[in-house]
Design an enzyme around this catalytic site. Structure first.
Site, PDB file in Angstrom:
ATOM      1  N   GLU A 218       0.154   3.543   8.445  1.00 47.66           N
ATOM      2  CA  GLU A 218      -0.847   3.891   7.447  1.00 47.66           C
ATOM      3  C   GLU A 218      -0.353   3.666   6.030  1.00 47.66           C
ATOM      4  OE1 GLU A 218      -3.220   6.371   4.645  1.00 47.66           O
ATOM      5  OE2 GLU A 218      -1.062   6.414   5.050  1.00 47.66           O
ATOM      6  N   GLU A 219       0.897   4.016   5.758  1.00 50.81           N
ATOM      7  CA  GLU A 219       1.407   3.938   4.384  1.00 50.81           C
ATOM      8  C   GLU A 219       1.492   2.512   3.859  1.00 50.81           C
ATOM      9  OE1 GLU A 219       1.514   6.266   2.470  1.00 50.81           O
ATOM     10  OE2 GLU A 219       1.932   8.136   3.536  1.00 50.81           O
TER      11      GLU A 219
END
Length: 342
Positions: A218-219
């Site tokens: 996600e990051e």
């Protein structure tokens, strides 16, 4: 301390202490998988290394998505003075990691500790210690070994591409605050584990088909872009609510996001989340986050035809040394419990 008796708080502490910058998540995914197996579920890993589990229920399939990857760094190069040049994994400001203890994870499996600092770390030595711009090229890692040149680092087995994790410095106060790095998004991962535990013990029933999805990229923007269950009709990203400026969210509530950098969230879903919060007696706020992105956006851009929403506990100083409160954790869990009943 009473808060350490709470299952969700204990799991937050366990999760934040497992290093997992994006791309280095095998250990934490296996930890979550083992926890779910002990509850009687059958989680499966995707080819990209994420984790999917079905909690039960039937009809109107819902996916609750969290991410277990965090901010971090990688070794960019070995410097002639025995220090390490770094490159970022995820988006953070340099001042938020300055003087932070860290761990270098070599490809051979050996770990070394160190400290991230600027090229001018002492006011007693450098006349630009206060004024040097805090940018990636002005930061380095001081390794906690007797090294003074590149070859010394090579002998340790450190090389470009080794992952670097930041010390979480996790603290739970008597007043109910949780202070640590990586509440984004390990607080919500722990909340979903708590939700699964309640289903496994019969304390909570799924009124619809419910999946949990633990993403691992996600990051860096593509965590939930693939491997969503094929029958998904709705995806809710359970991440965090940002705190500050003119926003309504604080560290005690569950935040429901109406719009972020990717645009508005599904209006009907936002209304349903608000209604669920009201029924559950969960203290909530609705906010707009112009500099925020989520896993559900990655799913939408990948072409999933689903309804979509975002919620999470209020977290102050996001992407820095973060803080939330037990009340925000509890309010988020209350909302989710009510939401999966329908």
């Amino acid at each position: 301390m009473k808060y350490l008796e709470d299952y969700t708080i204990r799991k937050i502490l366990e999760l934040v202490n497992i290093p997992s910058p994006s791309g280095f998540t095998e250990k934490i995914i296996e930890f979550v998988a083992n926890q779910l197996r002990e509850m009687g579920f059958e989680p499966r890993k995707t080819r990209k290394g994420a984790l999917v589990v079905e909690l039960g229920g039937s009809g109107n399939p819902l996916v609750l998505a969290v991410h277990v990857d965090t901010l971090g760094a990688m070794v960019k190069s070995l410097k002639s003075n025995g220090r390490l040049e770094i490159t970022n994994v995820g988006g953070f400001t340099m001042n938020s990691i300055e003087n932070e203890n860290c761990t270098i994870h070599t490809k051979s499996g050996k770990n070394y500790t160190g400290t991230i600092q600027s090229l001018a770390p002492s006011v007693h030595v450098f006349d630009n210690a206060r004024t040097l711009e805090r940018k990636m090229s002005n930061m380095e890692i001081r390794v906690d070994e007797e090294v003074s040149c590149r070859s010394d680092l090579e002998k340790l087995g450190i090389e470009a591409g080794d992952f670097i994790s930041f010390d979480p410095r996790a603290v739970v106060t008597d007043s109910g605050f949780i202070k640590t790095r990586h509440l984004d998004d390990k607080a919500s991962a722990a909340i979903l584990m708590s939700l699964a535990r309640k289903v496994s013990t019969g304390e909570l029933e799924c009124g619809r088909k419910v999946y949990l999805f633990f993403s691992n990229y996600e990051e860096v923007g593509h965590g939930a872009s693939a491997a969503m269950p094929e029958d998904s009709e709705e995806i809710i990203s359970v991440d965090m609510g940002a705190v500050g400026d003119t926003l309504n969210t604080d560290e005690y509530v569950v935040s429901i996001c109406a719009k972020d950098s990717g645009g508005p969230y599904d209006g009907e879903t936002v209304k349903k989340l608000i209604d669920a919060a009201k029924r559950a007696g969960a203290d909530y706020r609705v906010d707009i986050y112009p500099f925020y992105g989520s896993d559900v956006e990655a799913s939408l851009r990948a072409g999933y035809d689903v309804r979509f929403g975002l919620l999470g506990p209020g977290v102050e100083a996001s992407h820095g040394y973060e803080r939330t409160h037990y009340k925000a954790i509890d309010n988020t869990l209350k909302l989710l419990q009510e939401y999966i009943k329908k």
